[in-house]
Write an enzyme that holds these catalytic residues in place. Sequence first.
Site, PDB file in Angstrom:
ATOM      1  N   TYR A 188      57.550  34.127  35.819  1.00  0.00           N
ATOM      2  CA  TYR A 188      58.682  33.382  36.406  1.00  0.00           C
ATOM      3  C   TYR A 188      58.948  33.912  37.824  1.00  0.00           C
ATOM      4  CZ  TYR A 188      62.800  30.376  36.310  1.00  0.00           C
ATOM      5  OH  TYR A 188      63.727  29.385  36.576  1.00  0.00           O
ATOM      6  N   LYS A 242      67.310  32.177  40.599  1.00  0.00           N
ATOM      7  CA  LYS A 242      68.287  31.753  39.574  1.00  0.00           C
ATOM      8  C   LYS A 242      69.451  32.753  39.504  1.00  0.00           C
ATOM      9  CE  LYS A 242      66.416  27.926  37.894  1.00  0.00           C
ATOM     10  NZ  LYS A 242      66.939  26.606  38.343  1.00  0.00           N
TER      11      LYS A 242
HETATM   12  P1  NAD Z   1      61.586  18.326  36.600  1.00  0.00           P
HETATM   13  O1  NAD Z   1      60.295  18.537  37.277  1.00  0.00           O
HETATM   14  O2  NAD Z   1      61.718  17.141  35.732  1.00  0.00           O
HETATM   15  O3  NAD Z   1      62.782  18.334  37.649  1.00  0.00           O
HETATM   16  C1  NAD Z   1      62.766  19.133  38.804  1.00  0.00           C
HETATM   17  C2  NAD Z   1      63.379  18.276  39.886  1.00  0.00           C
HETATM   18  O4  NAD Z   1      63.522  19.032  41.101  1.00  0.00           O
HETATM   19  C3  NAD Z   1      62.508  17.058  40.227  1.00  0.00           C
HETATM   20  O5  NAD Z   1      63.238  15.881  40.010  1.00  0.00           O
HETATM   21  C4  NAD Z   1      62.195  17.243  41.704  1.00  0.00           C
HETATM   22  O6  NAD Z   1      62.164  16.016  42.398  1.00  0.00           O
HETATM   23  C5  NAD Z   1      63.375  18.095  42.136  1.00  0.00           C
HETATM   24  N1  NAD Z   1      63.134  18.777  43.418  1.00  0.00           N
HETATM   25  C6  NAD Z   1      62.248  19.768  43.709  1.00  0.00           C
HETATM   26  N2  NAD Z   1      62.281  20.060  45.025  1.00  0.00           N
HETATM   27  C7  NAD Z   1      63.234  19.243  45.576  1.00  0.00           C
HETATM   28  C8  NAD Z   1      63.731  19.048  46.884  1.00  0.00           C
HETATM   29  N3  NAD Z   1      63.237  19.731  47.934  1.00  0.00           N
HETATM   30  N4  NAD Z   1      64.715  18.128  47.088  1.00  0.00           N
HETATM   31  C9  NAD Z   1      65.198  17.392  46.048  1.00  0.00           C
HETATM   32  N5  NAD Z   1      64.754  17.525  44.776  1.00  0.00           N
HETATM   33  C10 NAD Z   1      63.784  18.438  44.553  1.00  0.00           C
HETATM   34  O7  NAD Z   1      61.862  19.678  35.765  1.00  0.00           O
HETATM   35  P2  NAD Z   1      63.128  20.194  34.950  1.00  0.00           P
HETATM   36  O8  NAD Z   1      62.589  21.180  34.010  1.00  0.00           O
HETATM   37  O9  NAD Z   1      63.915  19.052  34.458  1.00  0.00           O
HETATM   38  O10 NAD Z   1      63.949  20.992  36.053  1.00  0.00           O
HETATM   39  C11 NAD Z   1      65.297  20.737  36.373  1.00  0.00           C
HETATM   40  C12 NAD Z   1      66.086  22.037  36.478  1.00  0.00           C
HETATM   41  O11 NAD Z   1      66.138  22.669  35.203  1.00  0.00           O
HETATM   42  C13 NAD Z   1      65.520  23.065  37.442  1.00  0.00           C
HETATM   43  O12 NAD Z   1      66.597  23.692  38.128  1.00  0.00           O
HETATM   44  C14 NAD Z   1      64.869  24.065  36.511  1.00  0.00           C
HETATM   45  O13 NAD Z   1      64.799  25.343  37.087  1.00  0.00           O
HETATM   46  C15 NAD Z   1      65.843  24.032  35.369  1.00  0.00           C
HETATM   47  N6  NAD Z   1      65.371  24.581  34.085  1.00  0.00           N
HETATM   48  C16 NAD Z   1      64.222  24.113  33.500  1.00  0.00           C
HETATM   49  C17 NAD Z   1      63.807  24.626  32.279  1.00  0.00           C
HETATM   50  C18 NAD Z   1      62.528  24.164  31.620  1.00  0.00           C
HETATM   51  O14 NAD Z   1      61.978  24.907  30.808  1.00  0.00           O
HETATM   52  N7  NAD Z   1      62.037  22.972  31.910  1.00  0.00           N
HETATM   53  C19 NAD Z   1      64.580  25.617  31.640  1.00  0.00           C
HETATM   54  C20 NAD Z   1      65.755  26.059  32.263  1.00  0.00           C
HETATM   55  C21 NAD Z   1      66.140  25.532  33.480  1.00  0.00           C
HETATM   56  O1  0WE Z   2      62.801  26.790  36.372  1.00  0.00           O
HETATM   57  C1  0WE Z   2      61.764  26.510  35.786  1.00  0.00           C
HETATM   58  C2  0WE Z   2      60.572  25.954  36.519  1.00  0.00           C
HETATM   59  C3  0WE Z   2      60.811  25.843  37.982  1.00  0.00           C
HETATM   60  C4  0WE Z   2      59.613  25.558  38.843  1.00  0.00           C
HETATM   61  C5  0WE Z   2      58.416  25.044  38.364  1.00  0.00           C
HETATM   62  C6  0WE Z   2      57.385  24.797  39.251  1.00  0.00           C
HETATM   63  C7  0WE Z   2      56.027  24.300  38.814  1.00  0.00           C
HETATM   64  C8  0WE Z   2      55.317  23.536  39.914  1.00  0.00           C
HETATM   65  C9  0WE Z   2      59.751  25.829  40.176  1.00  0.00           C
HETATM   66  N1  0WE Z   2      58.758  25.605  41.049  1.00  0.00           N
HETATM   67  C10 0WE Z   2      57.583  25.089  40.625  1.00  0.00           C
HETATM   68  N2  0WE Z   2      56.594  24.868  41.552  1.00  0.00           N
HETATM   69  C11 0WE Z   2      55.473  24.184  41.260  1.00  0.00           C
HETATM   70  O2  0WE Z   2      54.576  24.032  42.128  1.00  0.00           O
HETATM   71  N3  0WE Z   2      61.695  26.744  34.423  1.00  0.00           N
HETATM   72  C12 0WE Z   2      62.795  27.417  33.778  1.00  0.00           C
HETATM   73  C13 0WE Z   2      60.518  26.412  33.599  1.00  0.00           C
HETATM   74  C14 0WE Z   2      59.640  27.606  33.531  1.00  0.00           C
HETATM   75  O3  0WE Z   2      58.799  27.886  34.530  1.00  0.00           O
HETATM   76  C15 0WE Z   2      58.159  29.081  34.192  1.00  0.00           C
HETATM   77  C16 0WE Z   2      58.646  29.546  32.973  1.00  0.00           C
HETATM   78  C17 0WE Z   2      59.604  28.610  32.549  1.00  0.00           C
HETATM   79  C18 0WE Z   2      60.424  28.687  31.296  1.00  0.00           C
HETATM   80  C19 0WE Z   2      57.212  29.789  34.908  1.00  0.00           C
HETATM   81  C20 0WE Z   2      56.711  30.975  34.360  1.00  0.00           C
HETATM   82  C21 0WE Z   2      57.189  31.445  33.150  1.00  0.00           C
HETATM   83  C22 0WE Z   2      58.153  30.740  32.434  1.00  0.00           C
END
Ligand code: NAD
Ligand code: 0WE
Length: 261
Positions: free
Chosen positions: A156, A163
């Site tokens: 991560y 975060k």
């Molecule tokens: P996702 O890929 O569906 O959404 C990520 C969004 O970020 C996308 O819609 C993308 O367009 C937007 N984004 C990235 N760069 C941007 C920019 N410069 N301007 C505007 N928008 C931008 O993935 P997700 O998992 O739904 O992620 C949403 C949030 O949830 C993130 O903050 C992520 O860290 C958080 N999160 C995800 C998880 C997981 O496991 N998927 C767990 C906890 C928290």
């Molecule tokens: O916040 C996240 C993911 C955020 C994210 C994901 C990407 C993938 C593609 C931010 N930047 C990028 N850039 C890219 O080019 N999560 C909470 C999901 C997540 O991501 C991980 C996790 C978990 C959970 C990455 C490593 C280990 C665990």
Amino acid sequence: MGFLDGKKALVTGIASKRSIAYGIAECLHREGAQLAFTYQNEKLKPRVEKFAGTFNSNIVIPLDVSSDEEIKNAFKTLKSEWKHFDILIHSIAFAPSEELQGTYIDSVTREGFNTAHEISSYSFAAMAREARPMLNKNASLITMSYLGAVKSIPNYNVMGPSKASLEANVRFLAADLGPDTIRVNAISAGPIKTLAASGVSGFRGLLKHVESITPLRRNVTIQDVGNTAAFLSSDLSAGITGETIYVDAGYRNLGMTFVTN
Ligand code: NAD
Ligand code: 0WE
């Protein structure tokens, strides 16, 4: 009758039907909120327009948070549709993919660190500032965090500090906006297979691990997160601000991840 009848919500961060922001939009819509959406780029525009339609919305606004200009313009455009609104969903994160693999110490760069913090944390404060003059009393701002804010999680990497910064951002914004009866909170979600997660190597293994040891013995869904966001958006949570609420099936409270039964 829903518990968000009459509330207006701006939802950022939809990239697909699997996006956490999509699950949040579903739950806000179900509870009676009117919705507006933003999209990051032209590639995502038609998709977000289609999703907006399914939620009876025709307010779809461009917003790439790497530009101050776009942040300002997005709220100017929103103002031409709604004078005031009630709910802001920030569901945006980004770090360069090269920095989400290997050790933190070897992968982190000045540029990647800055990008991750700018896009994933600063953007929330910048949006809160632009939204402020348009927010109604009892408005609620919500962002998405992850356990990597408070624990070191392999791969991560630089997203962890970003975060941590986001969660601190929530506390400072809550202090500033509380006197106006505006609340600011984060939801810390367990891992969910979204677009942002699918690029991460070993993500399937992570999901399997969590499922096998977490108290509820399952992963969380975007609907689990959406329902908590609906609660935090509503007056049902009027006493909660500056908080990070875990929607992780109990994972973060485990003291030992060694399975005995
Ligand atoms: P996702 O890929 O569906 O959404 C990520 C969004 O970020 C996308 O819609 C993308 O367009 C937007 N984004 C990235 N760069 C941007 C920019 N410069 N301007 C505007 N928008 C931008 O993935 P997700 O998992 O739904 O992620 C949403 C949030 O949830 C993130 O903050 C992520 O860290 C958080 N999160 C995800 C998880 C997981 O496991 N998927 C767990 C906890 C928290
Ligand atoms: O916040 C996240 C993911 C955020 C994210 C994901 C990407 C993938 C593609 C931010 N930047 C990028 N850039 C890219 O080019 N999560 C909470 C999901 C997540 O991501 C991980 C996790 C978990 C959970 C990455 C490593 C280990 C665990």
